[in-house]
Write a protein that holds these residues in place. Structure first.
Motif, PDB file in Angstrom:
ATOM      1  N   ALA A  21       1.845   6.850  -6.687  1.00  0.00           N
ATOM      2  CA  ALA A  21       0.791   7.820  -7.027  1.00  0.00           C
ATOM      3  C   ALA A  21       1.147   9.235  -6.569  1.00  0.00           C
ATOM      4  O   ALA A  21       0.279  10.116  -6.510  1.00  0.00           O
ATOM      5  CB  ALA A  21      -0.531   7.375  -6.392  1.00  0.00           C
ATOM      6  N   GLY A  22       2.418   9.457  -6.213  1.00  0.00           N
ATOM      7  CA  GLY A  22       2.866  10.814  -5.878  1.00  0.00           C
ATOM      8  C   GLY A  22       2.798  11.171  -4.404  1.00  0.00           C
ATOM      9  O   GLY A  22       3.045  12.317  -4.022  1.00  0.00           O
ATOM     10  N   GLY A  80      12.838   7.226  -1.922  1.00  0.00           N
ATOM     11  CA  GLY A  80      12.359   6.888  -0.577  1.00  0.00           C
ATOM     12  C   GLY A  80      11.256   7.798  -0.082  1.00  0.00           C
ATOM     13  O   GLY A  80      11.313   9.018  -0.231  1.00  0.00           O
ATOM     14  N   ILE A  81      10.248   7.181   0.532  1.00  0.00           N
ATOM     15  CA  ILE A  81       9.155   7.926   1.172  1.00  0.00           C
ATOM     16  C   ILE A  81       9.745   8.650   2.376  1.00  0.00           C
ATOM     17  O   ILE A  81      10.504   8.054   3.147  1.00  0.00           O
ATOM     18  CB  ILE A  81       8.048   6.935   1.626  1.00  0.00           C
ATOM     19  N   CYS A  87       0.836  -1.203   0.000  1.00  0.00           N
ATOM     20  CA  CYS A  87       0.000   0.000   0.000  1.00  0.00           C
ATOM     21  C   CYS A  87       0.873   1.256   0.000  1.00  0.00           C
ATOM     22  O   CYS A  87       0.639   2.194  -0.766  1.00  0.00           O
ATOM     23  CB  CYS A  87      -0.941  -0.026   1.207  1.00  0.00           C
ATOM     24  N   ARG A  88       1.916   1.272   0.860  1.00  0.00           N
ATOM     25  CA  ARG A  88       2.738   2.493   0.927  1.00  0.00           C
ATOM     26  C   ARG A  88       3.497   2.701  -0.394  1.00  0.00           C
ATOM     27  O   ARG A  88       3.683   3.836  -0.849  1.00  0.00           O
ATOM     28  CB  ARG A  88       3.638   2.502   2.159  1.00  0.00           C
ATOM     29  N   GLU A 128      -4.886  20.871   4.501  1.00  0.00           N
ATOM     30  CA  GLU A 128      -4.983  21.718   3.298  1.00  0.00           C
ATOM     31  C   GLU A 128      -3.666  21.994   2.562  1.00  0.00           C
ATOM     32  O   GLU A 128      -3.651  22.726   1.588  1.00  0.00           O
ATOM     33  CB  GLU A 128      -5.624  23.072   3.668  1.00  0.00           C
ATOM     34  N   GLY A 129      -2.565  21.429   3.050  1.00  0.00           N
ATOM     35  CA  GLY A 129      -1.273  21.689   2.389  1.00  0.00           C
ATOM     36  C   GLY A 129      -1.107  20.873   1.111  1.00  0.00           C
ATOM     37  O   GLY A 129      -2.068  20.286   0.596  1.00  0.00           O
ATOM     38  N   GLU A 130       0.110  20.816   0.615  1.00  0.00           N
ATOM     39  CA  GLU A 130       0.367  20.091  -0.633  1.00  0.00           C
ATOM     40  C   GLU A 130      -0.085  18.623  -0.494  1.00  0.00           C
ATOM     41  O   GLU A 130       0.198  17.971   0.518  1.00  0.00           O
ATOM     42  CB  GLU A 130       1.872  20.140  -0.945  1.00  0.00           C
ATOM     43  N   ARG A 131      -0.753  18.128  -1.513  1.00  0.00           N
ATOM     44  CA  ARG A 131      -1.345  16.769  -1.419  1.00  0.00           C
ATOM     45  C   ARG A 131      -0.337  15.686  -1.811  1.00  0.00           C
ATOM     46  O   ARG A 131      -0.542  14.930  -2.741  1.00  0.00           O
ATOM     47  CB  ARG A 131      -2.614  16.674  -2.288  1.00  0.00           C
TER      48      ARG A 131
END
Ligand code: PA5
Length: 449
Positions: A262-263, A297-298, A255-256, A318-321
């Motif tokens: 997916a960004g 790397g995440i 999942c991670r 509300e910040g960068e998605r």
């Protein structure tokens, strides 16, 4: 006994229908490479079957040494950095009373942590606190040469010997280090300290279930056999023959990585219990040091809710998605506090009267999850029945196994940390450490430019 459970439904809804299942064969290959020892860093896979290989005799030996420290010390300082202290601190803080240091609890020694920074003020204040106290030290360092820990240990050793005498110091200083290499080993052997060996094939951040974590945890008064039992049960639950969808570490890794594709470049670990702050820290090290390599790397970040909802909550909403969250959700608290009725109801809180405080916390958790999902933040939830040694053992092994799989999916060597050397080289050059003459010259020329 129930196991911890991973719920990914509120993360999967952000992914295409087959994004997770598409990972199944890749996860299988990544896990096989771990289990067969064919992945990069395969000389550091000793943690993989560690829980099931720990014997009752070994637990008894650790407990025996812990008893010597408990019987002879009011305070025990755990000297270590990174993987050499974060695991122990995670478990001790998660299980201790939140006000442990104020309790004057003669049953358990106060545990302090040092050797994880080079702050003169920190060391001065700690040494001052230790004055006149019956204290001992667990000196933990796999390499036995880490500057932060070695520098601190030299100060603590001197103070302990000065205060308690050489003979008692020898009894209350314990080393956890390499079998042969490093200054910590040399000192332990020369001074005749009790020592434990960190296995060659277990890296620092995977070492909490060796004496690195087990000894301090036992000294703090917790049941290390239960911790190991929980980890061993998770070792079974995440074994190679467990089907993908039933293996929580495999699903978490899938999942991670699907979210990363997916960004979603940042994973935020979330808890709703202040006692879990150090679980965040341990997890950040485990994943940050294992995966942050080769420009990939995440990024592992962490928050303590609801506290940080009043600071970082705005950014998350509300910040960068580019973020997703993984929430550690503890089902049953260990205490019960009912909210009282107040006749005047001046604070307007009578609508909560008769409810448990934990119910309010749970509604905050649920409300936050819904709000963050609405705000475009995928959410995973790790559901933990209660906070005790057994489930902490499960959590530790769950994250370790998932990290091994995830690093292989990313295609990095999960078990090295070459990037950590860069600051050390510069620091040694600046401090004129013998052997760094060339680097010293180069760095000074660069600074004088
Ligand atoms: O995971 C790792 O290997 C590191 O974080 C180490 O634990 C940390 O650098 C401390 O090293 P040492 O135990 O050699 O003092």
């Amino acid at each position: 006994m129930k196991n911890i459970q991973l719920d990914i439904t509120k993360a999967a809804q952000f992914l295409s229908a087959n994004a997770i299942s598409a990972y199944e064969p890749k996860v299988k290959a990544a896990q096989e490479a771990l289990e067969n020892g064919t992945c990069p860093g395969n000389d550091f896979l000793g943690w993989l079957h560690l829980p099931s290989s720990i014997t009752p005799a070994f637990i008894a030996e650790v407990n025996e040494t812990a008893k010597v420290l408990r019987d002879n010390c009011e305070v025990v300082v755990v000297a270590g950095i990174g993987g050499s202290y974060l695991g122990a601190r995670t478990v001790i803080e998660a299980l201790s009373n939140s006000f442990q240091w104020l309790l004057n609890d003669s049953k358990n020694p106060v545990i302090l942590y040092a050797g994880n920074n080079i702050s003169e003020d920190y060391l001065a204040e700690m040494c001052d606190y230790l004055k006149g106290k019956k204290f001992g030290v667990i000196n933990i360092s796999k390499s036995g040469t880490t500057t932060e820990t070695a520098l601190t240990f030299r100060l603590l050793k001197k103070q302990c010997e000065d205060q308690r005498g050489k003979e008692m110091a020898q009894k209350v200083i314990v080393a956890v280090t390499d079998a042969k290499k490093g200054a910590a080993r040399t000192t332990a052997d020369k001074e005749g300290y009790k020592s434990f060996v960190i296995p060659d094939n277990v890296g620092g951040r995977f070492s909490v279930l060796t004496p690195v974590g087990l000894l301090p945890i036992a000294v703090a008064g917790f049941d290390i056999a239960k911790l190991v039992e929980g980890a061993a049960d998770m070792e079974k639950a995440t074994a190679i023959d467990v089907p993908f969808t039933e293996n929580p570490s495999a699903v978490y890794a899938a999942c991670r990585n699907a979210l990363y594709d997916a960004g979603k470049k940042i994973e935020i670990m979330v808890n709703y219990q202040p006692k879990l702050h150090y679980l965040n820290e341990w997890w950040k090290q485990l994943y940050g040091e294992s995966e942050g390599k080769e420009g990939k790397g995440i990024f592992p970040a962490a928050v303590d809710f609801t506290t940080d909802l009043h600071s970082m909550g705005q950014w998350i909403q509300e910040g960068e998605r580019t973020i997703y969250e993984t929430v550690i959700s503890i089902e049953q608290p260990n205490h019960k506090v009912l909210f009282p009725t107040d006749e005047e109801n001046l604070d307007g809180l009578n609508f909560l009267a008769g409810k448990r405080v934990d119910e309010v916390n749970k509604m905050a958790e649920l409300g936050t999850q819904l709000a963050h999902v609405d705000g475009g933040v995928p959410n995973m939830r790790l559901i933990v029945p209660e906070l005790n040694e057994y489930y902490l053992g499960q959590i530790i092994y769950f994250f370790e196994k998932a990290c091994g799989i995830s690093g292989n999916l990313l295609g990095v060597n999960t078990f090295n940390q070459p990037g950590v050397e860069a600051y050390k080289k510069n620091m040694f050059a600046l401090l004129n450490k013998p052997g760094y003459e060339k680097e010293s010259e180069a760095i000074r020329a660069r600074l004088n430019k």
